[in-house]
Design an enzyme around this catalytic site. Structure first.
Site, PDB file in Angstrom:
ATOM      1  N   SER A 298       0.835  -1.206   0.000  1.00 49.24           N
ATOM      2  CA  SER A 298       0.000   0.000   0.000  1.00 49.24           C
ATOM      3  C   SER A 298       0.863   1.248   0.000  1.00 49.24           C
ATOM      4  O   SER A 298       1.949   1.256   0.583  1.00 49.24           O
ATOM      5  CB  SER A 298      -0.898  -0.010   1.254  1.00 49.24           C
ATOM      6  OG  SER A 298      -1.499   1.248   1.433  1.00 49.24           O
TER       7      SER A 298
ATOM      8  N   LYS B 277       2.214  -3.604   6.510  1.00 51.59           N
ATOM      9  CA  LYS B 277       2.550  -3.646   5.081  1.00 51.59           C
ATOM     10  C   LYS B 277       4.060  -3.441   4.893  1.00 51.59           C
ATOM     11  O   LYS B 277       4.722  -4.166   4.160  1.00 51.59           O
ATOM     12  CB  LYS B 277       1.767  -2.578   4.309  1.00 51.59           C
ATOM     13  CG  LYS B 277       0.287  -2.852   4.196  1.00 51.59           C
ATOM     14  CD  LYS B 277      -0.002  -4.158   3.455  1.00 51.59           C
ATOM     15  CE  LYS B 277      -1.479  -4.408   3.265  1.00 51.59           C
ATOM     16  NZ  LYS B 277      -1.764  -5.699   2.588  1.00 51.59           N
TER      17      LYS B 277
ATOM     18  N   TYR C  60      -1.659  -0.759  10.744  1.00 54.15           N
ATOM     19  CA  TYR C  60      -1.960  -1.374   9.438  1.00 54.15           C
ATOM     20  C   TYR C  60      -0.810  -1.078   8.472  1.00 54.15           C
ATOM     21  O   TYR C  60      -0.259  -1.993   7.846  1.00 54.15           O
ATOM     22  CB  TYR C  60      -3.274  -0.831   8.872  1.00 54.15           C
ATOM     23  CG  TYR C  60      -3.377  -1.051   7.384  1.00 54.15           C
ATOM     24  CD1 TYR C  60      -3.106  -0.008   6.499  1.00 54.15           C
ATOM     25  CD2 TYR C  60      -3.680  -2.293   6.865  1.00 54.15           C
ATOM     26  CE1 TYR C  60      -3.156  -0.219   5.136  1.00 54.15           C
ATOM     27  CE2 TYR C  60      -3.734  -2.512   5.508  1.00 54.15           C
ATOM     28  CZ  TYR C  60      -3.460  -1.462   4.643  1.00 54.15           C
ATOM     29  OH  TYR C  60      -3.497  -1.670   3.289  1.00 54.15           O
TER      30      TYR C  60
HETATM   31  C1  WQD Z   1      -9.504   9.650   0.791  1.00 57.45           C
HETATM   32  C2  WQD Z   1      -9.711  11.149   1.023  1.00 57.45           C
HETATM   33  C3  WQD Z   1     -10.010  11.728   3.331  1.00 57.45           C
HETATM   34  C4  WQD Z   1     -13.842   9.596   3.789  1.00 57.45           C
HETATM   35  C5  WQD Z   1      -6.993   4.640   2.874  1.00 57.45           C
HETATM   36  C6  WQD Z   1      -5.942   3.847   3.590  1.00 57.45           C
HETATM   37  C7  WQD Z   1      -5.002   3.219   2.593  1.00 57.45           C
HETATM   38  C8  WQD Z   1      -5.790   2.439   1.577  1.00 57.45           C
HETATM   39  C9  WQD Z   1      -6.834   3.302   0.908  1.00 57.45           C
HETATM   40  C10 WQD Z   1      -5.769   0.157   2.219  1.00 57.45           C
HETATM   41  C11 WQD Z   1      -8.954  11.680   2.228  1.00 57.45           C
HETATM   42  C12 WQD Z   1     -11.279  12.020   2.544  1.00 57.45           C
HETATM   43  C13 WQD Z   1     -12.657  10.115   3.271  1.00 57.45           C
HETATM   44  C14 WQD Z   1     -14.891  10.478   4.173  1.00 57.45           C
HETATM   45  C15 WQD Z   1     -13.528  12.345   3.500  1.00 57.45           C
HETATM   46  N1  WQD Z   1      -6.390   1.333   2.187  1.00 57.45           N
HETATM   47  N2  WQD Z   1     -12.512  11.463   3.134  1.00 57.45           N
HETATM   48  N3  WQD Z   1     -14.687  11.833   4.012  1.00 57.45           N
HETATM   49  O1  WQD Z   1      -7.215   7.576   3.656  1.00 57.45           O
HETATM   50  O2  WQD Z   1      -6.309   8.014   1.311  1.00 57.45           O
HETATM   51  O3  WQD Z   1      -6.384   5.682   2.188  1.00 57.45           O
HETATM   52  O4  WQD Z   1      -7.683   3.826   1.945  1.00 57.45           O
HETATM   53  O5  WQD Z   1      -4.738  -0.147   1.686  1.00 57.45           O
HETATM   54  O6  WQD Z   1      -4.129   2.366   3.279  1.00 57.45           O
HETATM   55  O7  WQD Z   1      -5.180   4.750   4.381  1.00 57.45           O
HETATM   56  O8  WQD Z   1      -8.500   6.827   1.598  1.00 57.45           O
HETATM   57  O9  WQD Z   1     -10.858   6.977   0.952  1.00 57.45           O
HETATM   58  O10 WQD Z   1     -10.267   6.981   3.429  1.00 57.45           O
HETATM   59  O11 WQD Z   1      -9.763   8.987   2.038  1.00 57.45           O
HETATM   60  O12 WQD Z   1     -13.374  13.583   3.362  1.00 57.45           O
HETATM   61  O13 WQD Z   1     -15.988  10.072   4.650  1.00 57.45           O
HETATM   62  O14 WQD Z   1     -11.088  11.379   1.288  1.00 57.45           O
HETATM   63  O15 WQD Z   1      -9.749  12.773   4.270  1.00 57.45           O
HETATM   64  O16 WQD Z   1      -8.521  13.002   1.927  1.00 57.45           O
HETATM   65  P1  WQD Z   1      -7.061   7.133   2.247  1.00 57.45           P
HETATM   66  P2  WQD Z   1      -9.926   7.390   2.037  1.00 57.45           P
END
Ligand code: WQD
Length: 332
Positions: free
Chosen positions: A124, A152, A148
């Site tokens: 990741s 990885k 997590y």
């Molecule tokens: C994306 C953007 C949030 C939800 C995570 C894990 C990573 C991988 C992918 C496993 C950010 C914003 C999100 C919401 C929001 N998983 N957001 N409101 O955090 O980049 O990555 O998922 O491998 O390891 O860390 O993805 O989709 O959670 O967030 O504003 O309800 O959307 O702040 O900027 P992230 P995400």
């Protein structure tokens, strides 16, 4: 060729099974269904018209895994099975370290003992932590913000050291950015249990009326519009990246970013989703989410140079396909 796919009923695993079966590989799925639904395996058969063996196995169970390596001549392993909720990993670190590290160790040990030559690992972009974008494979890893992410990074280390000690095992470490979307059939996709942590499934559930509105975690980041920027990659492109990595894997240890190289902000994704699907997504700006970085997107030149692979599908297609899956499966 027989490819063992751990976590093959999961979001990325199921799409990779489809890609492999469509290219004539034989697939063996091992999944304990702790975060997936067995019905997905039937949908994979429906999409591809091909059958395959599947086993309900916890891949930390060394005896059960060994029985698979005794029953089949396995030519390659793609290891997806793992716990992957960042927030949950902070609450339950031991469960994450045990499950995610022991599964990698059990699989690598069997690969050595049964002469398996190829191991592709689901890593990741989280392993980069908070560093300058675009993120490149050559960057040093300076620690992540959660257990997590550490599992990885540690699994990458375990597999790197194992491959160096056993040159017959070639290893490809694939660092995913933000997988979204679904197969065009609408039969398989992302079905998070409970309230989604990730942005796209949260948006599709708001669009479906299952959730009232989207909460945008901060609009005061140093980005194009103040909201978080990420490298969203279509899950089918990601699956095809696994096939390319498997087919080009000959010897040694290799690390590849699987992303598009493009950054998209939260509000840009919302706007695109609304335009593509003709649905309004109500949202409210709230405080930042702990652990989030401002920007994360990939330098994708190495995967293109060495694997001849690049992502082909854009944000529009990601939004269209994600919504189609939600409409077809919103009761699940
Ligand atoms: C994306 C953007 C949030 C939800 C995570 C894990 C990573 C991988 C992918 C496993 C950010 C914003 C999100 C919401 C929001 N998983 N957001 N409101 O955090 O980049 O990555 O998922 O491998 O390891 O860390 O993805 O989709 O959670 O967030 O504003 O309800 O959307 O702040 O900027 P992230 P995400």
């Amino acid at each position: 060729m027989n490819i063992l796919i751990t976590g093959g009923a999961g979001y990325i695993g199921s799409h990779t099974c489809v890609a492999l079966l469509e290219r004539g590989y034989d697939v063996i799925v091992a999944d304990n269904f702790v975060n997936s639904d067995p019905v997905v395996l039937q949908r994979i058969r429906e999409i591809t018209g091909r059958d395959f063996h599947s086993y309900e196995i916890d891949v930390t169970d060394a005896e059960a895994v060994e029985r698979l390596f005794q029953a089949y001549k396995i030519d390659g392993v793609i290891h997806f099975a793992g716990l992957k909720a960042v927030g949950e990993s902070v609450q339950k670190p031991l469960e994450y370290y045990r499950n995610n590290l022991l599964s990698t160790i059990v699989l690598a040990d069997n690969c050595i003992r049964y002469g398996v030559g190829k191991f592709v690992f689901s890593s990741s972009a989280t392993v980069y932590g908070d560093q300058e974008v675009p993120l490149a494979e050559s960057m040093p890893l300076r620690g992540t913000t959660n257990p997590y992410g550490e599992t990885k990074a540690m699994s990458e280390r375990i597999l790197t050291d194992t491959a160096r000690a056993h040159p017959k095992l070639a290893v490809s470490l694939l660092r995913y950015f933000n997988p979204v979307g679904a197969h065009e059939s609408g039969l398989i996709g992302e079905s998070p249990r409970g309230i989604p942590n990730n942005l796209m499934p949260y948006i599709t559930q708001v669009a479906k009326g299952k959730l009232a509105k989207l909460y945008v975690y901060g609009d005061d980041y140093p980005t194009v519009d103040g909201t978080g920027v990420r490298d969203y990659i279509h899950v089918v492109d990601l699956a095809e990246g696994h096939v390319a990595a498997l087919e080009r894997l000959e010897e040694g240890v290799h690390v590849y970013n699987l992303g598009t190289g493009q950054g998209t902000s939260v509000l840009q994704l919302v706007k695109t989703f609304e335009q593509v699907n003709g649905i309004k997504i109500p949202y409210e700006i709230v405080g930042r989410r702990p652990g989030d970085v401002a920007e994360s997107y990939a330098d994708v030149s190495k995967a293109w140079r060495e694997l001849g692979w690049s992502a082909k599908r854009g944000i529009d297609e990601m939004c269209r396909d994600a919504w189609r899956y939600e409409v077809n499966h919103s009761d699940e």
